[in-house]
Write an enzyme that holds these catalytic residues in place. Structure first.
Site, mmCIF file in Angstrom:
data_model
loop_
_atom_site.group_PDB
_atom_site.id
_atom_site.type_symbol
_atom_site.label_atom_id
_atom_site.label_comp_id
_atom_site.label_asym_id
_atom_site.label_seq_id
_atom_site.Cartn_x
_atom_site.Cartn_y
_atom_site.Cartn_z
ATOM 1 N N GLU A 1 0.896 -1.261 0.144
ATOM 2 C CA GLU A 1 0.235 0.125 0.353
ATOM 3 C C GLU A 1 1.303 0.845 0.538
ATOM 4 O OE1 GLU A 1 -3.005 -0.204 -1.258
ATOM 5 O OE2 GLU A 1 -3.492 -1.022 0.486
ATOM 6 N N HIS A 2 0.225 2.233 -1.361
ATOM 7 C CA HIS A 2 1.251 3.903 -1.201
ATOM 8 C C HIS A 2 2.226 3.328 -1.747
ATOM 9 C CE1 HIS A 2 -1.950 6.661 -0.075
ATOM 10 N NE2 HIS A 2 -2.394 5.547 1.163
ATOM 11 N N SER B 1 -26.373 8.773 -15.707
ATOM 12 C CA SER B 1 -26.081 7.896 -14.705
ATOM 13 C C SER B 1 -27.069 7.263 -13.309
ATOM 14 C CB SER B 1 -25.401 8.415 -13.727
ATOM 15 O OG SER B 1 -24.896 6.940 -12.197
ATOM 16 N N GLY C 1 -13.087 3.495 -1.637
ATOM 17 C CA GLY C 1 -11.822 2.911 -1.734
ATOM 18 C C GLY C 1 -11.743 2.116 -2.910
ATOM 19 N N LEU C 2 -12.305 0.979 -3.373
ATOM 20 C CA LEU C 2 -12.797 -0.010 -4.234
ATOM 21 C C LEU C 2 -12.962 0.399 -5.238
ATOM 22 C CD1 LEU C 2 -15.218 -1.712 -1.989
ATOM 23 C CD2 LEU C 2 -12.630 -1.919 -2.028
ATOM 24 N N SER C 3 -11.486 1.399 -5.679
ATOM 25 C CA SER C 3 -11.683 2.031 -7.158
ATOM 26 C C SER C 3 -12.655 2.541 -8.393
ATOM 27 C CB SER C 3 -10.195 1.533 -7.827
ATOM 28 O OG SER C 3 -9.457 1.455 -7.037
ATOM 29 N N SER D 1 -13.528 5.052 -9.014
ATOM 30 C CA SER D 1 -13.015 6.452 -10.105
ATOM 31 C C SER D 1 -12.111 5.838 -11.541
ATOM 32 C CB SER D 1 -12.186 7.296 -9.769
ATOM 33 O OG SER D 1 -10.986 6.844 -8.935
ATOM 34 N N GLU E 1 -6.846 10.789 -14.865
ATOM 35 C CA GLU E 1 -7.015 10.888 -12.578
ATOM 36 C C GLU E 1 -5.222 11.783 -12.103
ATOM 37 O OE1 GLU E 1 -8.993 9.023 -11.316
ATOM 38 O OE2 GLU E 1 -8.544 9.918 -9.567
ATOM 39 N N ASP F 1 -4.773 1.148 -9.533
ATOM 40 C CA ASP F 1 -5.904 0.888 -9.444
ATOM 41 C C ASP F 1 -5.984 1.057 -10.850
ATOM 42 O OD1 ASP F 1 -5.820 1.783 -6.721
ATOM 43 O OD2 ASP F 1 -6.981 3.757 -7.301
#
Ligand code: GLA
Length: 390
Positions: free
Chosen positions: A32-33, A66, A122-124, A126, A158, A170
């Site tokens: 992570e990160h 949407s 936080g499950l992406s 985007s 992004e 991601d």
């Protein structure tokens, strides 16, 4: 699902969609990160995601609709676009902008989006909407991009259109995901291996804190800058391009250079986490889930204490998991600051885990988390070709 979406498309645009696509969300098992520091990550695609139905029009208009949001946009075909407000349609608009920048001839398109990834979890969501748009445009226009091109293009959207300095993990995971596989990705070279994620008697639980993620983007960008600052200092003695170019032993030899306590902690997390991914990959291939779980807990502790991107909500979930003998390991996943945690839970004990973690969290936080058991799914594709969705 497909029938419902076709009906909705018809109701909104009074015609049939020409094609339908799906792109998943993702969880990151460990690492992570790390992606923007040029190291190793281990994400996998999940079966929640974003659906996109499209049909070209002769009106020179992009029409964005949407089923998740009221906001909609009709915008004429023009030579460039800029981000407008914070609405969801900026993601597909950014993708269109990048197709235009690359010199592609576009035409009007009607688009209907629907996502079942909890937004802001936080499950992406985007990366999922970017990749599904890029994939659909590539098919529709015959633009000839490879999947990796689409990943890079979506990351640029992004970074430069939306303004989040994220790494490539991601977009890569939602594009290249494979059923029942974790992707072991080197974020510098972009080489990857799809590793069998044989979880034995365990399943992956996703626990959503349901915490609104205010300020997450600015804090994320702050961490990216801190890593760059630490790297610049280490470069005084080391010929490296990324923090992940060195291991913990080398860091220990040169860490005296970093006198700022905060920058020191950030670099220490990144370098040790990258080493943990290597150990985790070995543990997974030896089917040693106890060791994999131990590394998940260690990753979480480091994100909490050194990288400081966790929070009491995520910590509460991990704290509970440690008390449950049916959990091999747990950690926050994704950027942090709220969002989701993941836990490796014995399948037979999933229901009791779910009930107990909800109770524990609700007692501590005053509101409930959501708990899902997740399958590892495929990456982006045409809807009819995505196995689990027909
Ligand atoms: C977000 C970013 C990714 C990655 C993770 C943290 O999900 O979009 O690029 O940096 O955070 O690992």
């Amino acid at each position: 699902m497909k029938n419902m979406l076709y009906k909705e498309f018809n109701a909104k645009f009074k015609k049939e969609p020409e094609n339908a696509f799906f792109s998943p969300g993702r969880v990151n098992l460990i690492g992570e990160h790390i992606d923007y520091n040029g190291g190793l990550v281990m994400p996998c695609a999940i079966t929640f995601g974003t659906y996109l139905l499209v049909s070209p029009n002769d009106d020179n208009l992009f029409r964005f609709r949407s089923l998740n949001f009221e906001d909609k946009l009709d915008i004429t075909l023009q030579s460039n676009y800029v981000k407008t407000g914070d609405s969801w349609f900026n993601y597909p608009l950014g993708v269109i902008e990048y197709f235009l920048k690359d010199g592609h001839q576009l035409r009007g398109i009607d688009m209907l989006f629907y996502g079942d990834i909890p937004i802001g979890s936080g499950l992406s969501s985007s990366a999922s909407i970017e990749i599904v748009t890029a994939f659909a445009l590539n098919e529709l226009l015959g633009a000839g991009y490879s999947k990796l091109d689409l990943v890079k293009l979506s990351k640029s959207v992004e970074n430069n259109f939306i303004g989040v300095n994220c790494g490539i993990m991601d977009q890569f995971a939602v594009a290249f995901g494979e059923k029942n596989k974790a992707l072991m990705l080197n974020c510098d070279t972009l080489d990857y291996q799809a590793v069998d994620s044989n979880l034995g008697e365990y399943i992956l639980a996703i626990i959503n804190t349901n915490k609104p993620r205010k300020l997450a983007e600015s804090k994320y960008n702050e961490r990216v800058q801190e890593c760059q600052a630490a790297l610049t200092i280490l470069k005084q003695e080391l010929d490296i391009k990324y923090l992940c170019d060195i291991d913990t032993a080398t860091f220990n030899k040169h860490s005296h250079l970093i006198t700022d306590k905060v920058l020191f902690k950030r670099a220490q997390h990144v370098i040790e986490e990258n080493d943990r991914v290597k150990l985790a990959a070995a543990a997974l291939s030896n089917n040693d889930l106890a060791e994999f779980g131990r590394l998940m807990y260690a990753s979480h502790d480091s994100l909490r204490d050194l990288y400081e991107v966790s929070g009491k909500e995520l910590d509460t979930i991990i704290e509970y998991s440690k008390t449950n003998a049916n959990v091999a390991g747990a950690r926050m996943t994704g950027a942090g600051f709220g969002g989701c945690a993941i836990a490796l839970v014995k399948e037979a004990a999933f229901d009791s885990f779910s009930k107990n973690v909800i109770e524990y969290y609700t007692d501590m936080m005053g509101y409930a988390p959501s708990v899902y058991s997740s399958l590892i799914g495929d990456g982006v594709g045409e809807l009819s070709k995505v196995g689990s969705l027909q």
